[in-house]
Scaffold this motif. Structure first.
Motif, mmCIF file in Angstrom:
data_model
loop_
_atom_site.group_PDB
_atom_site.id
_atom_site.type_symbol
_atom_site.label_atom_id
_atom_site.label_comp_id
_atom_site.label_asym_id
_atom_site.label_seq_id
_atom_site.Cartn_x
_atom_site.Cartn_y
_atom_site.Cartn_z
ATOM 1 N N SER A 57 -0.063 -2.588 10.378
ATOM 2 C CA SER A 57 0.712 -2.522 11.616
ATOM 3 C C SER A 57 2.078 -1.888 11.371
ATOM 4 C CB SER A 57 0.856 -3.906 12.241
ATOM 5 O OG SER A 57 1.307 -4.841 11.280
ATOM 6 N N GLY A 58 2.588 -2.010 10.154
ATOM 7 C CA GLY A 58 3.865 -1.385 9.811
ATOM 8 C C GLY A 58 3.817 0.133 9.940
ATOM 9 N N THR A 61 4.168 0.862 13.524
ATOM 10 C CA THR A 61 5.587 0.712 13.886
ATOM 11 C C THR A 61 6.362 1.987 13.561
ATOM 12 O OG1 THR A 61 5.474 -1.661 13.440
ATOM 13 C CG2 THR A 61 7.664 -0.674 13.467
ATOM 14 N N ALA A 62 6.196 2.484 12.333
ATOM 15 C CA ALA A 62 6.915 3.692 11.909
ATOM 16 C C ALA A 62 6.484 4.904 12.744
ATOM 17 C CB ALA A 62 6.668 3.949 10.427
ATOM 18 N N ASP A 65 7.968 4.593 16.318
ATOM 19 C CA ASP A 65 9.412 4.836 16.249
ATOM 20 C C ASP A 65 9.690 6.329 16.091
ATOM 21 O OD1 ASP A 65 12.223 3.890 15.858
ATOM 22 O OD2 ASP A 65 11.938 4.749 13.868
ATOM 23 N N ASP A 86 16.845 -0.475 19.760
ATOM 24 C CA ASP A 86 15.881 -1.563 19.772
ATOM 25 C C ASP A 86 14.484 -1.030 20.027
ATOM 26 O OD1 ASP A 86 17.287 -2.185 22.833
ATOM 27 O OD2 ASP A 86 15.129 -1.882 22.674
ATOM 28 N N LEU A 87 13.547 -1.793 19.527
ATOM 29 C CA LEU A 87 12.151 -1.358 19.546
ATOM 30 C C LEU A 87 11.290 -2.590 19.737
ATOM 31 C CD1 LEU A 87 9.993 0.906 18.845
ATOM 32 C CD2 LEU A 87 10.274 0.230 16.465
ATOM 33 N N ARG A 88 10.484 -2.594 20.780
ATOM 34 C CA ARG A 88 9.542 -3.683 20.976
ATOM 35 C C ARG A 88 8.131 -3.110 20.915
ATOM 36 N NH1 ARG A 88 8.457 -8.779 23.913
ATOM 37 N NH2 ARG A 88 6.205 -8.726 24.141
ATOM 38 N N ILE A 89 7.294 -3.741 20.135
ATOM 39 C CA ILE A 89 5.916 -3.278 20.010
ATOM 40 C C ILE A 89 4.963 -4.411 20.339
ATOM 41 C CG2 ILE A 89 4.181 -2.318 18.446
ATOM 42 C CD1 ILE A 89 6.435 -1.028 16.902
ATOM 43 N N ASP A 90 3.989 -4.143 21.192
ATOM 44 C CA ASP A 90 2.909 -5.089 21.483
ATOM 45 C C ASP A 90 1.621 -4.536 20.897
ATOM 46 O OD1 ASP A 90 4.110 -7.181 23.303
ATOM 47 O OD2 ASP A 90 4.671 -5.368 24.384
ATOM 48 N N TYR A 91 0.989 -5.341 20.071
ATOM 49 C CA TYR A 91 -0.283 -4.915 19.484
ATOM 50 C C TYR A 91 -1.429 -5.459 20.322
ATOM 51 C CZ TYR A 91 2.526 -3.639 15.462
ATOM 52 O OH TYR A 91 3.469 -3.062 14.650
#
Lengths: 150, 111
Positions: A57-58, A61-62, A65, A86-91
């Motif tokens: 998942s990282g 994220t990268a 972004d 800021d960064l919001r991630i929903d998986y």
């Protein structure tokens, strides 16, 4: 002031040539109209769950972004740097095993100093996303804090 | 039944992406500190230079998963549902540290 074509070229270069983007194997898919899309191919060393072979998942994220950064650059006519505020991630679900991931971002609001971006990532079908992101970026890099070492 | 230190070690060694980042962790009592030594492939801004925002986010998320491996023994890697990251300043080209707290965990007592 550089031409829009050169700005797009610089943005496309940034999408793949930044050291961490190169390390993750990012490939430019598309750019333009306040949007950008990047693909990252599956690789053994990017796996997050050895039991399934699903990409970490990282990495998503990268990718999200970075893709947001690309979308912002696609909407500007000059080269400049951005920093994530800021960064919001929903998986929604894990990626399919041994599959690469594509992300597309849309910069839907750009002010003088802030950019607001939405993005999503998928493996096979864009209508069945792995993850969605909502982010804000500061343009031209963050100002140093008072008293901060330079 | 393995110890928290063994569970942490197993987690760190089993995830290829953690080795890709170069992340390690130390456990002192029940307090875990995750460590990310600076490396050129983690750079997102070559001018400053600064760590990639995605690296910082991924490192913090991996720290949370590592903390979970300390709190909870499970043969499986946990899956993230959502993360929210607020960036205060660029991550400089030096070793970065992270800690996580587990507020509530179903099936195990919270720390």
């Amino acid at each position: 002031m550089i031409s829009p074509e050169d700005a797009l070229k610089a943005a496309a270069h940034m999408a793949t040539a930044v050291p961490h983007a190169a390390a993750l194997g990012f490939e430019l898919v598309s750019i333009g109209d306040n949007r950008g899309a990047i693909r990252t191919p599956w690789r053994e060393e990017l796996v997050g769950d050895p039991a399934t072979g699903v990409i970490a998942s990282g990495v998503v994220t990268a990718l999200l972004d970075h893709c947001c950064g690309l979308a912002i650059t696609a909407g500007k006519r000059e080269a400049f740097s951005t920093a994530t505020l800021d960064l919001r991630i929903d998986y929604m679900r894990p990626a399919a095993p041994r599959m690469g991931i594509i992300a597309e971002a849309h910069c839907y609001k750009l002010t003088r100093s802030i950019a607001f971006v939405r993005a999503q990532a998928w493996d096979e079908d864009p209508t069945d996303p792995i993850a969605t992101a909502q982010a804000a970026f500061i343009l031209n890099g963050p100002a140093p804090l008072p008293g901060a070492p330079t | 039944m393995s110890t928290p230190a063994e569970q942490l070690k197993t987690f760190l060694q089993s995830v290829p992406y953690i080795r890709f980042l170069g992340m390690t962790a130390e456990l002192a009592g029940d307090e875990m500190t995750a460590i990310l030594p600076f490396a050129p492939h983690l750079i997102g801004n070559t001018f400053l230079p600064a760590l990639h925002g995605g690296v910082i986010g991924a490192f913090m998320e991996m720290t949370a998963l590592a903390q979970l491996s300390v709190v909870q023994e499970t043969p499986k890697v946990h899956k993230t549902i959502d993360v929210t990251i607020e960036y205060l300043r660029p991550g400089r080209s030096m070793t970065t540290y992270a800690r996580a707290t587990c507020a509530r965990s179903a099936g195990a007592s919270p720390m």
